[in-house]
Motif scaffolding. Structure first.
Motif, PDB file in Angstrom:
ATOM      1  N   ASP A   1      11.126 -11.458  -7.394  1.00 43.16           N
ATOM      2  CA  ASP A   1       9.759 -11.956  -7.290  1.00 43.16           C
ATOM      3  C   ASP A   1       9.151 -12.097  -8.682  1.00 43.16           C
ATOM      4  O   ASP A   1       8.807 -11.107  -9.318  1.00 43.16           O
ATOM      5  CB  ASP A   1       8.909 -10.987  -6.449  1.00 43.16           C
TER       6      ASP A   1
ATOM      7  N   SER B   1      -0.602 -16.591  -2.153  1.00 48.35           N
ATOM      8  CA  SER B   1      -0.739 -15.172  -2.440  1.00 48.35           C
ATOM      9  C   SER B   1      -2.217 -14.854  -2.632  1.00 48.35           C
ATOM     10  O   SER B   1      -2.956 -15.667  -3.205  1.00 48.35           O
ATOM     11  CB  SER B   1       0.050 -14.829  -3.706  1.00 48.35           C
ATOM     12  N   ASN B   2      -2.614 -13.689  -2.176  1.00 47.71           N
ATOM     13  CA  ASN B   2      -4.005 -13.223  -2.317  1.00 47.71           C
ATOM     14  C   ASN B   2      -5.005 -14.095  -1.570  1.00 47.71           C
ATOM     15  O   ASN B   2      -6.190 -14.132  -1.927  1.00 47.71           O
ATOM     16  CB  ASN B   2      -4.387 -13.123  -3.806  1.00 47.71           C
TER      17      ASN B   2
ATOM     18  N   GLN C   1       1.783 -13.611   0.342  1.00 47.17           N
ATOM     19  CA  GLN C   1       2.039 -12.372  -0.402  1.00 47.17           C
ATOM     20  C   GLN C   1       0.708 -11.692  -0.703  1.00 47.17           C
ATOM     21  O   GLN C   1      -0.183 -12.279  -1.300  1.00 47.17           O
ATOM     22  CB  GLN C   1       2.784 -12.687  -1.707  1.00 47.17           C
TER      23      GLN C   1
ATOM     24  N   SER D   1       2.725  -4.186  -4.373  1.00 50.42           N
ATOM     25  CA  SER D   1       2.162  -2.872  -4.704  1.00 50.42           C
ATOM     26  C   SER D   1       2.254  -1.933  -3.501  1.00 50.42           C
ATOM     27  O   SER D   1       1.279  -1.264  -3.134  1.00 50.42           O
ATOM     28  CB  SER D   1       0.718  -3.003  -5.211  1.00 50.42           C
TER      29      SER D   1
ATOM     30  N   SER E   1       1.314   1.828  -9.249  1.00 51.16           N
ATOM     31  CA  SER E   1       1.551   0.728 -10.183  1.00 51.16           C
ATOM     32  C   SER E   1       0.399   0.491 -11.149  1.00 51.16           C
ATOM     33  O   SER E   1       0.584  -0.065 -12.227  1.00 51.16           O
ATOM     34  CB  SER E   1       1.810  -0.538  -9.356  1.00 51.16           C
TER      35      SER E   1
ATOM     36  N   ILE F   1       8.725  -5.934  -2.258  1.00 55.93           N
ATOM     37  CA  ILE F   1       9.282  -6.323  -3.556  1.00 55.93           C
ATOM     38  C   ILE F   1       8.997  -5.244  -4.604  1.00 55.93           C
ATOM     39  O   ILE F   1       8.376  -5.505  -5.634  1.00 55.93           O
ATOM     40  CB  ILE F   1       8.701  -7.692  -3.994  1.00 55.93           C
TER      41      ILE F   1
ATOM     42  N   LYS G   1       9.124  -2.543  -7.628  1.00 57.32           N
ATOM     43  CA  LYS G   1       9.615  -2.656  -9.001  1.00 57.32           C
ATOM     44  C   LYS G   1      10.005  -1.292  -9.535  1.00 57.32           C
ATOM     45  O   LYS G   1       9.284  -0.316  -9.352  1.00 57.32           O
ATOM     46  CB  LYS G   1       8.519  -3.243  -9.870  1.00 57.32           C
TER      47      LYS G   1
ATOM     48  N   ASN H   1      15.226   2.106  -3.310  1.00 56.99           N
ATOM     49  CA  ASN H   1      14.239   1.145  -2.805  1.00 56.99           C
ATOM     50  C   ASN H   1      14.882   0.040  -1.971  1.00 56.99           C
ATOM     51  O   ASN H   1      14.198  -0.645  -1.199  1.00 56.99           O
ATOM     52  CB  ASN H   1      13.450   0.524  -3.963  1.00 56.99           C
TER      53      ASN H   1
HETATM   54  P1  NAD Z   1       5.080  -1.133  -6.926  1.00 55.94           P
HETATM   55  O1  NAD Z   1       4.274  -0.748  -5.754  1.00 55.94           O
HETATM   56  O2  NAD Z   1       6.431  -1.674  -6.751  1.00 55.94           O
HETATM   57  O3  NAD Z   1       5.108   0.153  -7.845  1.00 55.94           O
HETATM   58  C1  NAD Z   1       5.731   0.229  -9.083  1.00 55.94           C
HETATM   59  C2  NAD Z   1       5.539   1.641  -9.609  1.00 55.94           C
HETATM   60  O4  NAD Z   1       6.155   2.576  -8.730  1.00 55.94           O
HETATM   61  C3  NAD Z   1       6.181   1.849 -10.958  1.00 55.94           C
HETATM   62  O5  NAD Z   1       5.343   2.766 -11.654  1.00 55.94           O
HETATM   63  C4  NAD Z   1       7.508   2.495 -10.623  1.00 55.94           C
HETATM   64  O6  NAD Z   1       7.975   3.317 -11.642  1.00 55.94           O
HETATM   65  C5  NAD Z   1       7.166   3.317  -9.404  1.00 55.94           C
HETATM   66  N1  NAD Z   1       8.320   3.451  -8.486  1.00 55.94           N
HETATM   67  C6  NAD Z   1       9.201   2.479  -8.125  1.00 55.94           C
HETATM   68  N2  NAD Z   1      10.113   2.955  -7.262  1.00 55.94           N
HETATM   69  C7  NAD Z   1       9.802   4.261  -7.066  1.00 55.94           C
HETATM   70  C8  NAD Z   1      10.378   5.277  -6.271  1.00 55.94           C
HETATM   71  N3  NAD Z   1      11.441   5.039  -5.502  1.00 55.94           N
HETATM   72  N4  NAD Z   1       9.810   6.507  -6.301  1.00 55.94           N
HETATM   73  C9  NAD Z   1       8.718   6.740  -7.070  1.00 55.94           C
HETATM   74  N5  NAD Z   1       8.125   5.826  -7.851  1.00 55.94           N
HETATM   75  C10 NAD Z   1       8.665   4.592  -7.842  1.00 55.94           C
HETATM   76  O7  NAD Z   1       4.188  -2.052  -7.781  1.00 55.94           O
HETATM   77  P2  NAD Z   1       3.937  -3.478  -8.285  1.00 55.94           P
HETATM   78  O8  NAD Z   1       4.812  -3.757  -9.452  1.00 55.94           O
HETATM   79  O9  NAD Z   1       2.472  -3.542  -8.431  1.00 55.94           O
HETATM   80  O10 NAD Z   1       4.312  -4.434  -7.073  1.00 55.94           O
HETATM   81  C11 NAD Z   1       5.622  -4.876  -6.848  1.00 55.94           C
HETATM   82  C12 NAD Z   1       5.788  -6.347  -7.200  1.00 55.94           C
HETATM   83  O11 NAD Z   1       4.867  -7.117  -6.451  1.00 55.94           O
HETATM   84  C13 NAD Z   1       5.478  -6.735  -8.646  1.00 55.94           C
HETATM   85  O12 NAD Z   1       6.490  -6.386  -9.540  1.00 55.94           O
HETATM   86  C14 NAD Z   1       5.257  -8.207  -8.499  1.00 55.94           C
HETATM   87  O13 NAD Z   1       6.500  -8.885  -8.414  1.00 55.94           O
HETATM   88  C15 NAD Z   1       4.517  -8.276  -7.170  1.00 55.94           C
HETATM   89  N6  NAD Z   1       3.043  -8.344  -7.332  1.00 55.94           N
HETATM   90  C16 NAD Z   1       2.398  -9.483  -6.982  1.00 55.94           C
HETATM   91  C17 NAD Z   1       1.040  -9.601  -7.158  1.00 55.94           C
HETATM   92  C18 NAD Z   1       0.336 -10.854  -6.739  1.00 55.94           C
HETATM   93  O14 NAD Z   1      -0.829 -11.064  -7.127  1.00 55.94           O
HETATM   94  N7  NAD Z   1       0.959 -11.703  -5.955  1.00 55.94           N
HETATM   95  C19 NAD Z   1       0.300  -8.534  -7.696  1.00 55.94           C
HETATM   96  C20 NAD Z   1       0.970  -7.356  -8.024  1.00 55.94           C
HETATM   97  C21 NAD Z   1       2.342  -7.267  -7.836  1.00 55.94           C
END
Ligand code: NAD
Length: 325
Positions: free
Chosen positions: A45, A167-168, A189, A216, A222, A273, A275, A285
């Protein structure tokens, strides 16, 4: 054992679990993506906003060149940034982003946010942002969503992306798009975790054949690492990993709280998705479609809902854009 892919309204299949590329540094993105493919990830993503599309594409091409995967086994999602909502800009950006990935086509191209900002020539300002200048000035542009959606339909007609989505967005503008869409809205999304469940929005999307993708999934986690305006709400909120219903389910199914949070979504046909840059977490994950919680357990987790949104430009911008009002 649950299913691991979903079929989009476009007819193409999408993995239910993918890897999110936000905040993955350019310098390490190729290696991170290549390693994620080795672990088993097939959906990535991305977004113009994340500034790592070229590098992510390099990582995928390396895996393809080494025979680890075929292009058709990989699913690329990416997004159109807010400065490029005018039809000529949207089409040009889709072409530019597709060239950056270097994989022939995009699988799913999304409108990142339902608000248009004034055009900025991407060759002059190479990084995308909400603001126009260092002072944080915001300049909305007057572009109807219909113009942008129809540009994305042209992106499909021209074979640049196989599926398109948003998205959003919230229900009112989705109903509006449905009234003229020539190509289906394949995915919506949204921020989705137990503190922000949005059950009516999820139901509305699903009853209209739109696959919901959660971002998220770990809620505040995050946002803690971001600058103050973005982390303010997260810093005063208990981690979802530490909440009782999540801990209880993790114990019962012998999985981690993170896996419970991801399964809470996938079990309701919502794609995730997450990260991570950590190898062990990357692997865990991905293991989030092979245990089933009870209806009561899912409901107990959903009951953590506070309508609490962390990604809110109506809150973190100096000149708020209240898209979720
Ligand atoms: P996320 O919810 O995936 O959280 C990431 C955080 O959680 C990081 O700090 C990571 O170290 C921690 N983490 C990951 N796996 C873990 C585990 N198994 N145990 C404990 N901690 C863990 O957050 P994100 O990056 O905000 O969201 C995921 C993806 O969604 C983004 O990378 C992006 O691709 C997408 N996204 C899209 C939008 C949008 O506006 N469309 C906005 C935000 C994110």
């Amino acid at each position: 054992m649950g299913k691991s892919t979903v079929t989009l309204a476009s007819g193409h299949d999408m993995p239910l679990v993918g890897f999110g590329l936000w905040k993955v540094p350019k310098e390490t993105a190729a290696e991170t993506v290549y390693n994620a493919i080795k672990v088993g990830y097939r959906l990535f993503d991305g977004a113009y906003d994340y500034q790592n599309e070229k590098e992510a594409g390099e990582g995928i091409r390396r895996a393809i060149d080494e025979g680890l995967v075929k292009r058709e086994e990989i699913f690329i999602t990416t997004k159109l940034w807010n400065n490029y909502h005018r039809k000529e800009h949207a089409l040009a950006m889709a072409k530019k982003q597709n060239a950056a990935w270097g994989l022939g086509y995009i699988d799913l191209y999304l409108i990142h946010f339902p608000c248009a900002l004034e055009y900025i020539d991407p060759s002059i300002r190479q990084y995308p942002a909400w603001w126009m200048d260092e002072a944080g000035a915001i300049a909305l542009d007057k572009v109807p969503i219909r113009e942008t959606w129809e540009a994305l339909e042209t992106v499909v007609d021209q074979g640049i992306s196989r599926s398109i989505g948003i998205s959003n967005f919230q229900a009112q503008s989705i109903y509006d798009i449905l009234s003229y869409a020539r190509h289906p809205i394949s995915s919506l999304q949204i921020e989705h975790h137990p503190y922000l469940v949005q059950p009516d929005l999820v139901t509305m999307a699903q009853e209209n054949g739109i696959i919901v993708t959660a971002y998220s999934s770990f809620g505040p986690q995050s946002f803690l690492e971001l600058p103050p305006a973005f982390s303010k709400r997260a810093k005063v909120t208990a981690l979802l990993f530490d909440t009782e219903p999540v801990k209880k389910a993790a114990k019962k199914y012998n999985v981690t709280p993170a896996q419970v949070l991801l399964r809470w979504a996938t079990q309701r046909d919502i794609a995730v998705i997450p990260k991570s840059n950590n190898h062990e977490r990357l692997a865990q994950n991905l293991q989030v479609t092979d245990f089933d919680m009870t209806k009561e357990e899912l409901e107990d987790i959903s009951a953590l809902d506070q309508g609490l949104r962390f990604n809110d430009p109506g809150f973190y911008l100096t000149q708020p854009i209240r898209i979720f009002a």
